[in-house]
Scaffold this active site. Structure first.
Site, PDB file in Angstrom:
ATOM      1  N   TYR A 274     114.074  65.664  93.307  1.00  8.71           N
ATOM      2  CA  TYR A 274     114.625  66.196  94.572  1.00  8.71           C
ATOM      3  C   TYR A 274     113.648  65.908  95.716  1.00  8.71           C
ATOM      4  O   TYR A 274     114.042  65.747  96.870  1.00  8.71           O
ATOM      5  CB  TYR A 274     114.927  67.695  94.438  1.00  8.71           C
ATOM      6  CG  TYR A 274     115.951  68.202  95.428  1.00  8.71           C
ATOM      7  CD1 TYR A 274     117.240  67.672  95.472  1.00  8.71           C
ATOM      8  CD2 TYR A 274     115.629  69.205  96.341  1.00  8.71           C
ATOM      9  CE1 TYR A 274     118.176  68.124  96.386  1.00  8.71           C
ATOM     10  CE2 TYR A 274     116.568  69.676  97.255  1.00  8.71           C
ATOM     11  CZ  TYR A 274     117.834  69.131  97.269  1.00  8.71           C
ATOM     12  OH  TYR A 274     118.761  69.579  98.177  1.00  8.71           O
TER      13      TYR A 274
ATOM     14  N   LYS B  62     114.814  71.050 102.733  1.00 11.39           N
ATOM     15  CA  LYS B  62     115.549  72.320 102.538  1.00 11.39           C
ATOM     16  C   LYS B  62     114.649  73.516 102.837  1.00 11.39           C
ATOM     17  O   LYS B  62     115.141  74.555 103.311  1.00 11.39           O
ATOM     18  CB  LYS B  62     116.107  72.409 101.110  1.00 11.39           C
ATOM     19  CG  LYS B  62     117.215  71.406 100.805  1.00 11.39           C
ATOM     20  CD  LYS B  62     118.401  71.516 101.749  1.00 11.39           C
ATOM     21  CE  LYS B  62     119.590  70.695 101.292  1.00 11.39           C
ATOM     22  NZ  LYS B  62     120.622  70.555 102.341  1.00 11.39           N
TER      23      LYS B  62
HETATM   24  O1  0WD Z   1     124.633  69.458  94.332  1.00 12.15           O
HETATM   25  C1  0WD Z   1     124.983  69.353  95.509  1.00 12.15           C
HETATM   26  N1  0WD Z   1     125.894  68.476  95.861  1.00 12.15           N
HETATM   27  C2  0WD Z   1     124.372  70.260  96.514  1.00 12.15           C
HETATM   28  C3  0WD Z   1     124.459  69.960  97.858  1.00 12.15           C
HETATM   29  C4  0WD Z   1     123.677  71.468  96.035  1.00 12.15           C
HETATM   30  C5  0WD Z   1     123.154  72.288  97.094  1.00 12.15           C
HETATM   31  C6  0WD Z   1     123.243  71.930  98.411  1.00 12.15           C
HETATM   32  N2  0WD Z   1     123.883  70.775  98.781  1.00 12.15           N
HETATM   33  C7  0WD Z   1     123.955  70.450 100.194  1.00 12.15           C
HETATM   34  C8  0WD Z   1     123.525  69.057 100.600  1.00 12.15           C
HETATM   35  O2  0WD Z   1     122.111  68.918 100.614  1.00 12.15           O
HETATM   36  C9  0WD Z   1     124.123  68.990 101.998  1.00 12.15           C
HETATM   37  O3  0WD Z   1     123.319  69.713 102.910  1.00 12.15           O
HETATM   38  O4  0WD Z   1     125.269  70.521 100.639  1.00 12.15           O
HETATM   39  C10 0WD Z   1     125.441  69.729 101.807  1.00 12.15           C
HETATM   40  C11 0WD Z   1     126.656  68.849 101.639  1.00 12.15           C
HETATM   41  O5  0WD Z   1     126.397  67.883 100.659  1.00 12.15           O
HETATM   42  P1  0WD Z   1     127.483  67.309  99.643  1.00 12.15           P
HETATM   43  O6  0WD Z   1     128.803  67.913  99.902  1.00 12.15           O
HETATM   44  O7  0WD Z   1     126.865  67.409  98.304  1.00 12.15           O
HETATM   45  O8  0WD Z   1     127.479  65.752  99.980  1.00 12.15           O
HETATM   46  P2  0WD Z   1     128.477  64.756 100.766  1.00 12.15           P
HETATM   47  O9  0WD Z   1     129.863  64.918 100.315  1.00 12.15           O
HETATM   48  O10 0WD Z   1     127.873  63.370 100.596  1.00 12.15           O
HETATM   49  O11 0WD Z   1     128.351  65.216 102.269  1.00 12.15           O
HETATM   50  C12 0WD Z   1     127.169  65.139 103.020  1.00 12.15           C
HETATM   51  C13 0WD Z   1     127.517  64.493 104.325  1.00 12.15           C
HETATM   52  C14 0WD Z   1     127.483  62.974 104.445  1.00 12.15           C
HETATM   53  O12 0WD Z   1     128.016  62.288 103.556  1.00 12.15           O
HETATM   54  P3  0WD Z   1     127.414  60.794 103.176  1.00 12.15           P
HETATM   55  O13 0WD Z   1     127.787  60.759 101.753  1.00 12.15           O
HETATM   56  O14 0WD Z   1     128.145  59.883 104.062  1.00 12.15           O
HETATM   57  O15 0WD Z   1     125.905  60.767 103.380  1.00 12.15           O
HETATM   58  O16 0WD Z   1     126.601  64.721 105.335  1.00 12.15           O
HETATM   59  C15 0WD Z   1     127.019  63.892 106.424  1.00 12.15           C
HETATM   60  C16 0WD Z   1     127.943  62.866 105.886  1.00 12.15           C
HETATM   61  O17 0WD Z   1     129.258  63.157 106.152  1.00 12.15           O
HETATM   62  N3  0WD Z   1     125.944  63.193 107.083  1.00 12.15           N
HETATM   63  C17 0WD Z   1     125.843  63.139 108.413  1.00 12.15           C
HETATM   64  N4  0WD Z   1     126.594  63.708 109.375  1.00 12.15           N
HETATM   65  C18 0WD Z   1     126.247  63.465 110.643  1.00 12.15           C
HETATM   66  N5  0WD Z   1     125.194  62.697 110.973  1.00 12.15           N
HETATM   67  C19 0WD Z   1     124.723  62.323 108.670  1.00 12.15           C
HETATM   68  C20 0WD Z   1     124.421  62.107 110.033  1.00 12.15           C
HETATM   69  N6  0WD Z   1     123.399  61.328 110.421  1.00 12.15           N
HETATM   70  N7  0WD Z   1     124.196  61.890 107.502  1.00 12.15           N
HETATM   71  C21 0WD Z   1     124.937  62.432 106.531  1.00 12.15           C
END
Ligand code: 0WD
Length: 253
Positions: free
Chosen positions: A153, A160
């Protein structure tokens, strides 16, 4: 309906597996009127049909680009009088920084992870506050890697930790305006971002075997708790990190 009459912004829907999408679906079920962001033209193709499903407006926002953030909130200004809640579900780190030795983290990789995953919360809070005239609620997504060393991580754990500190400082700062801010610390979920973490499937398997509830969490589990945090039911809760992890965080061995 818990969120009837409330308007909310949800940032971070990439596809139907995104935690932000779980929050959007659940908020819609409780009657919220929603606005989603999409990162760029490429992502728009995936986000637009999802937004249509829940009758949400969509506007572009890349948090690394000041003009893009400004123009997102110009669009909000042109379409809405006030906003009741905002969900920040955004994070990013280079794939090479989510594997191997932490001491090899580059300065550029470190700064980018912190900018997108932690600083962006301050920036969007600053922009949304003027729309929360009668108070409001902001939520963000974190992970236990903020306070424990989780294999691979790496830099995201540092981001975080900064994000969670942001939550406390913003809660203290915005409380007098009746704006609350809390983080959900979710257990591992198989999303696009999570797949970038080396060995992520092992983390999922381990959680399913060891967590008190003997399963992994779903985006619906997170969406339900998010509904509570953005609703009036949680009116005296601010600055908190709420675990939605099937109890994993309580274990010692
Ligand atoms: O296990 C997990 N999936 C966990 C996620 C466990 C605990 C927390 N999280 C957190 C992540 O760290 C994040 O903060 O939850 C949040 C959402 O993550 P997610 O739903 O797991 O991931 P995803 O579906 O990929 O969404 C995150 C999105 C990006 O997706 P991509 O895949 O394109 O990187 O964050 C957005 C984007 O839509 N994002 C941005 N939005 C605006 N500006 C940018 C940016 N520069 N970069 C990424």
């Amino acid at each position: 309906m818990l969120l009837k009459g409330k308007t909310g912004i949800i940032l971070g829907v990439a596809n139907e597996f995104s935690i932000a999408w779980g929050c959007a679906k659940k908020a819609k079920e409780e009657g919220a009127n929603l606005v989603l962001s999409y990162l760029n033209e490429k992502m728009k193709k995936r986000v637009e049909p999802l937004a249509n499903e829940i009758n949400a407006k969509i506007f572009e926002m890349d948090v690394t680009n000041k003009d893009s953030v400004k123009s997102f909130f110009e669009n909000i200004k042109n379409n809405y009088e006030s906003i009741d809640f905002l969900v920040h579900s955004i994070a990013f780190a280079n794939r090479e920084d989510l594997a191997g030795d932490f001491y090899n983290t580059s300065k550029e990789g470190f700064l980018m992870a912190l900018e997108i995953s932690a600083y962006s919360l301050i920036e969007v809070a600053r922009e949304v506050v003027p729309f929360m005239k009668n108070g409001g609620s902001i939520t963000t997504m974190t992970y236990i890697g903020s306070t424990r060393a989780v294999p691979s991580y790496n830099v995201m754990g540092v981001a975080k930790a900064a994000l969670e500190a942001n939550v406390r400082y913003l809660a203290s700062n915005l409380g007098p305006k009746n704006i609350r801010i809390n983080a959900i610390s979710a257990g591992p979920i198989n999303t696009l971002s999570a797949r970038g973490i080396s060995g992520f499937t092992n983390i999922l398997k381990y959680t399913e075997e060891k967590a008190p509830l003997r399963r992994n969490v779903t985006i619906d589990d997170v969406g339900n708790v998010n509904n509570f945090l953005v609703s009036d039911l949680s009116s005296a809760i601010t600055g908190q990190i709420i675990f939605v992890d099937c109890g994993m965080n309580i274990l010692g061995v």
